[in-house]
Scaffold this motif. Structure first.
Motif: not given
Length: 209
Positions: A6-8, A42-49, A155-159, A161-166
């Motif tokens: 549920q948390m994820f 993905p690279r932008v996401t890693f900086g955001h992460m 869960g937050h980071w998967c969202a 990563l998924g969106w910015y990759t799309v």
């Protein structure tokens, strides 16, 4: 208390809502993807992460020891913030456009990672979100142990990563994978989810399960 799955799932939907919202990080992804290819997302996401990891470490190392003494107040703030962000998401979903987020300014594509970090910390919405929804959810996870807090971030980071990759994949291929209509429907669904969950969160405080 939310269990692991549920948390994820909750973190994924909440994270997707934040990622979908137009902002400097989305603009950086769109602009850099034209020349940088699908890996820009993905690279932008890693900086955001990285920017978020710093905040989470601060919460876990210090803020949580104080906040856990005021769990009810933190929960109320989190519930109200969820509803507020949900309403803002619904309001913004009527006119958002991926094409409208393109910038005519030159974009430095040599370091998408750096762009992801800078555009995150320079965004007021980023800090507001983490001082309300994000902080409250991490602390709620900590109440169930450090593992549950880590599940929330996963869960937050998967969202993200998924969106910015799309987005980067669609732009790099010269087309938009999602139409503006689909984009708006997704934002609407996320907004409704936040309002409902925020209301549930507040009711749960008054009437414990």
């Amino acid at each position: 208390m939310l269990d692991t799955l549920q948390m994820f799932l909750f973190a994924f939907v909440v994270g997707l809502t934040g990622a979908l919202a137009p902002g400097p990080t989305l603009v950086a992804t769109i602009n850099a993807s034209v020349a940088g290819g699908w890996t820009v997302g993905p690279r932008v996401t890693f900086g955001h992460m990285l920017s978020e990891l710093i905040i989470v470490i601060l919460i876990i190392s210090g803020l949580s020891t104080v906040a856990l003494r005021y769990t009810t107040a933190v929960a109320v703030i989190g519930g109200v913030a969820l509803i507020a962000f949900g309403l803002l998401t619904l309001a913004g979903s009527r006119h958002v456009s991926l094409a409208g987020n393109r910038s005519t300014e030159a974009t430095v594509t040599s370091s998408p990672f750096f762009a992801g970090f800078v555009t995150s910390v320079a965004n007021p919405h980023f800090w507001i979100w983490w001082l309300t929804v994000g902080g409250a959810m991490v602390i709620a996870g900590l109440a169930g142990g450090i593992f549950l807090a880590c599940v929330f971030m996963a869960g937050h980071w998967c969202a993200d990563l998924g969106w910015y990759t799309v987005v980067s994949t669609g732009i790099a291929k010269g087309r938009t994978i999602l139409t503006d209509t689909a984009y708006r429907w997704i934002m609407t669904a996320c907004g409704i989810f936040l309002v409902i969950f925020g209301a549930y969160y507040l009711v749960h405080l008054v009437i414990p399960a």
